[in-house]
Design a protein around this motif. Sequence first.
Motif, PDB file in Angstrom:
ATOM      1  N   THR A 262       0.903  -1.593   0.004  1.00  0.00           N
ATOM      2  CA  THR A 262      -0.029  -0.310   0.198  1.00  0.00           C
ATOM      3  C   THR A 262       0.963   0.988   0.010  1.00  0.00           C
ATOM      4  OG1 THR A 262      -1.847  -0.934   0.712  1.00  0.00           O
ATOM      5  CG2 THR A 262      -1.937   1.574   1.298  1.00  0.00           C
TER       6      THR A 262
ATOM      7  N   THR B  66      -2.328  -3.244   2.428  1.00  0.00           N
ATOM      8  CA  THR B  66      -1.926  -2.723   3.682  1.00  0.00           C
ATOM      9  C   THR B  66      -1.400  -3.319   4.866  1.00  0.00           C
ATOM     10  OG1 THR B  66      -3.899  -2.930   4.461  1.00  0.00           O
ATOM     11  CG2 THR B  66      -4.741  -0.919   3.294  1.00  0.00           C
TER      12      THR B  66
ATOM     13  N   ASP C 264      -9.294   6.207   1.957  1.00  0.00           N
ATOM     14  CA  ASP C 264      -9.021   7.210   1.139  1.00  0.00           C
ATOM     15  C   ASP C 264      -8.724   7.958   1.576  1.00  0.00           C
ATOM     16  OD1 ASP C 264      -9.781   6.251  -1.052  1.00  0.00           O
ATOM     17  OD2 ASP C 264     -11.378   7.482  -1.244  1.00  0.00           O
TER      18      ASP C 264
ATOM     19  N   ALA D 257       1.920   1.856  -3.336  1.00  0.00           N
ATOM     20  CA  ALA D 257       0.737   2.640  -4.452  1.00  0.00           C
ATOM     21  C   ALA D 257       0.164   3.570  -3.702  1.00  0.00           C
ATOM     22  CB  ALA D 257       0.000   1.851  -4.240  1.00  0.00           C
ATOM     23  N   HIS D 258       0.390   3.237  -2.720  1.00  0.00           N
ATOM     24  CA  HIS D 258      -0.334   5.324  -2.128  1.00  0.00           C
ATOM     25  C   HIS D 258      -0.182   6.061  -1.411  1.00  0.00           C
ATOM     26  CE1 HIS D 258      -3.581   2.792  -4.387  1.00  0.00           C
ATOM     27  NE2 HIS D 258      -4.108   2.587  -3.509  1.00  0.00           N
TER      28      HIS D 258
ATOM     29  N   ASP E 165      -2.569   2.505 -10.741  1.00  0.00           N
ATOM     30  CA  ASP E 165      -3.643   1.894 -10.724  1.00  0.00           C
ATOM     31  C   ASP E 165      -3.681   0.355  -9.516  1.00  0.00           C
ATOM     32  OD1 ASP E 165      -4.796   4.269 -10.907  1.00  0.00           O
ATOM     33  OD2 ASP E 165      -6.564   3.734 -11.835  1.00  0.00           O
TER      34      ASP E 165
ATOM     35  N   PRO F  13      -4.082   8.452   2.876  1.00  0.00           N
ATOM     36  CA  PRO F  13      -3.165   8.345   1.252  1.00  0.00           C
ATOM     37  C   PRO F  13      -3.535  10.201   1.016  1.00  0.00           C
ATOM     38  CG  PRO F  13      -4.882   6.556   0.971  1.00  0.00           C
ATOM     39  CD  PRO F  13      -5.183   7.039   2.220  1.00  0.00           C
TER      40      PRO F  13
ATOM     41  N   SER G 151      -0.012  13.113   1.186  1.00  0.00           N
ATOM     42  CA  SER G 151      -0.219  13.532  -0.124  1.00  0.00           C
ATOM     43  C   SER G 151      -0.307  15.066   0.116  1.00  0.00           C
ATOM     44  CB  SER G 151      -0.861  13.025  -1.328  1.00  0.00           C
ATOM     45  OG  SER G 151      -1.662  14.119  -1.242  1.00  0.00           O
TER      46      SER G 151
ATOM     47  N   LYS H 244      -6.171  -0.790  -2.521  1.00  0.00           N
ATOM     48  CA  LYS H 244      -6.170  -0.794  -1.685  1.00  0.00           C
ATOM     49  C   LYS H 244      -6.580  -2.335  -0.745  1.00  0.00           C
ATOM     50  CE  LYS H 244      -5.988   2.213   2.765  1.00  0.00           C
ATOM     51  NZ  LYS H 244      -5.617   3.583   3.535  1.00  0.00           N
TER      52      LYS H 244
END
Length: 287
Positions: free
Chosen positions: A20, A96, A247, A23-24, A74, A250, A254, A77
């Motif tokens: 995870t 995760t 969501d 990717a995120h 893409d 992430p 960010s 999760k």
Amino acid sequence: MIRVAEEVRGSRAVVALETTLVAHGFPPGEGVGVGLESERRVRAAGAVPATIGILDGEIIVGLTEPELARFAADARKVGPRDLATCLVQGAVGATTVGGTLAVCRVVGIRLMGTGGIGGVHRGWQEHPDVSADLGELARCQTLVVSAGAKSLLDVPATIEVLEALGVPVLGYRTDELPLFYSTHGGPPTSARVESPDEAARVAQAHWELGGNGLLVARAPDESLDDIEPLIEDALRAAGDEGVRGQDVTPFVLSFLHERSGGRTLRANKELVAANAQLAAEIAVALS
Ligand code: PSU
Ligand code: MN
């Protein structure tokens, strides 16, 4: 259903790593490098990395480099509840901490390294968002090394839940739980250990007594002590934009990477790799 890399099957000192965060957890294009650096640090410490994820209807324990690269695009999760669905539906699944631990439970991996575990989110009084990382720690006999719990959480509440679940929280050369970006300020840990060998001995005894997961909290090398106001801004922005559930993490990460001028990004990369290394040192001591 599960493919375990030969190198992983042949080793007694294995460290599981999640996908995870690949990717995120980082800006587009940067996560794969973080994953590869963790693998390098595990190897340098004398253990074998087993990065875990789902590809083409199979759970892979020990992704190859080209396979890991597929997590840059893409990916779902995948927590413990999502593993089976992701497999059956043939989606790319980034596990995760909880999802990775659920796989460790099946294949018998005793060590995992990550950045920060999920936990009880702030505002749980109104909206009970509790990461499945906690439930999975209570179920599997795996020791997880992290920089504490992510500071966007309600950290004291997270520690209370871990206590209720019987999960030891060991401070690595610290009495205070590190707060992910900062080295101090968290609630007291349940005990302190001074070396990988001591952590390994505590884990061994815990498992022989029928205990399950343990958390070893390692403070980041550099302390960022001015991030809390940014976290509050990030959580407010998440609320305003209707970001929820899986969501949130992430989104907040960010937001912080951007607003801190890249400081949280650098700190996050370093602590993920350092935690992987410590997990490897404990794995070697255990073997
Ligand atoms: N820590 C990081 N980056 C991350 C995560 C943690 O430095 O991306 C991820 C982990 O995979 C963790 C997950 O299991 O966030 C928790 O998400 P949630 O709160 O939705 O359970
Ligand atoms: Mn959640």
